[in-house]
Scaffold this motif. Sequence first.
Motif, PDB file in Angstrom:
ATOM      1  N   GLY A 214      51.854  20.142  74.282  1.00  0.00           N
ATOM      2  CA  GLY A 214      51.577  20.653  72.939  1.00  0.00           C
ATOM      3  C   GLY A 214      51.984  19.658  71.878  1.00  0.00           C
ATOM      4  N   ASP A 215      51.222  19.610  70.800  1.00  0.00           N
ATOM      5  CA  ASP A 215      51.508  18.655  69.723  1.00  0.00           C
ATOM      6  C   ASP A 215      52.742  19.038  68.921  1.00  0.00           C
ATOM      7  OD1 ASP A 215      49.271  17.209  70.448  1.00  0.00           O
ATOM      8  OD2 ASP A 215      47.951  18.257  69.025  1.00  0.00           O
ATOM      9  N   ASP A 216      53.127  20.306  68.949  1.00  0.00           N
ATOM     10  CA  ASP A 216      54.246  20.764  68.131  1.00  0.00           C
ATOM     11  C   ASP A 216      55.501  21.051  68.956  1.00  0.00           C
ATOM     12  OD1 ASP A 216      52.733  20.692  65.729  1.00  0.00           O
ATOM     13  OD2 ASP A 216      51.775  22.582  66.318  1.00  0.00           O
ATOM     14  N   VAL A 217      55.540  20.570  70.177  1.00  0.00           N
ATOM     15  CA  VAL A 217      56.702  20.772  71.043  1.00  0.00           C
ATOM     16  C   VAL A 217      57.915  20.023  70.498  1.00  0.00           C
ATOM     17  CG1 VAL A 217      57.669  20.103  73.282  1.00  0.00           C
ATOM     18  CG2 VAL A 217      55.472  21.288  73.169  1.00  0.00           C
ATOM     19  N   THR A 218      59.095  20.656  70.605  1.00  0.00           N
ATOM     20  CA  THR A 218      60.358  19.986  70.283  1.00  0.00           C
ATOM     21  C   THR A 218      61.178  19.884  71.562  1.00  0.00           C
ATOM     22  OG1 THR A 218      60.387  20.879  68.032  1.00  0.00           O
ATOM     23  CG2 THR A 218      62.476  20.077  68.929  1.00  0.00           C
ATOM     24  N   ASN A 219      61.444  18.659  71.996  1.00  0.00           N
ATOM     25  CA  ASN A 219      62.188  18.438  73.224  1.00  0.00           C
ATOM     26  C   ASN A 219      63.413  17.582  72.940  1.00  0.00           C
ATOM     27  OD1 ASN A 219      62.440  18.320  76.287  1.00  0.00           O
ATOM     28  ND2 ASN A 219      62.390  16.146  75.748  1.00  0.00           N
ATOM     29  N   LYS A 220      64.569  18.084  73.357  1.00  0.00           N
ATOM     30  CA  LYS A 220      65.817  17.329  73.218  1.00  0.00           C
ATOM     31  C   LYS A 220      66.475  17.240  74.587  1.00  0.00           C
ATOM     32  CE  LYS A 220      66.648  18.887  68.463  1.00  0.00           C
ATOM     33  NZ  LYS A 220      67.588  19.589  67.552  1.00  0.00           N
ATOM     34  N   THR A 221      66.651  16.017  75.049  1.00  0.00           N
ATOM     35  CA  THR A 221      67.303  15.771  76.326  1.00  0.00           C
ATOM     36  C   THR A 221      68.541  14.916  76.072  1.00  0.00           C
ATOM     37  OG1 THR A 221      65.214  15.890  77.535  1.00  0.00           O
ATOM     38  CG2 THR A 221      67.046  14.776  78.627  1.00  0.00           C
TER      39      THR A 221
END
Length: 298
Positions: A214-221
């Motif tokens: 998705g273009d609006d995904v927020t991922n923090k690793t």
Amino acid sequence: QAADARYVEVPRGERRAEPIVVSVSSEAGEVADTGVMVREGAEVTIVVAAGAGEKDAEAEGDATAADPAAAPATSASLLRVIAEAGARVTIHEYLCPGADAQHLESVGIRAGRDARVEVRQYALGGGTVALGLAADLAGDRARFDLTQRYHAAGTEVLDVNEVVRMRGRNTRSELAYSGVLEDAAKKSLRTTIDLVHGARGAQGNEAETVLVLGDDVTNKTLPVILCDEDDVAGNHGATIGSVSPEQLAFLASRGLSRADAEELFSRAVFEDALMSAPCPEARAVVRGDSPLVSSEEA
């Protein structure tokens, strides 16, 4: 909020055939507090199944009357496990509280000498899923293996914080994460391997693979390794990306559209969860809350 605490003891040397099952429903607002003592040389499987369930009409009416903007339906589970010397423990967690609900999951583990603990976590969506785990490898040669698979879509939130403290000598920990994020889902993953002073010969690894659809995904690793000992080894890494053009071209040559191809990756998470589910309660969570697994397949 837990009304009662549950304590289960597995006697020394016993191989318990039936799993210990913890089942909670977000719509019913259920909270579980469970402690498991696994004595020396014993073996046991523990299952946490957190699904949407059925709404408590009376409780819903009271909440609505008191506050029209009441908090979302919430379930929670606190699981504490002590694995004595040589014990073998397998923990399965299936978490999917529903699109408008939240689930709070907390796991604490202490592993003694030569104990082995394996954890398989499936975070399969929900308004908010907050998952915390702390493992204490206190005994020499204790081993901890964690595999987590997750899926989040729409505006769902997945918040994970997991810590492994390696205290005994020659301990081992393997942390592997993989998941799919779609639409505007938000995910935060904080993993820490703490190589404590005195843990000579300890080895810890953590790795994650994230598929973004998705273009609006927020991922923090946020992987962390803490080290206060010389003779140890620690590694971490993360791979984040989308379906490659080569993969799409290969699947298109077999008649699959881009949407069909992306759905295959999402289905794989749920199908893996279904195949590994060791009890009806776990299968019900996957079957009832997944739009990607039909009742016939389940």
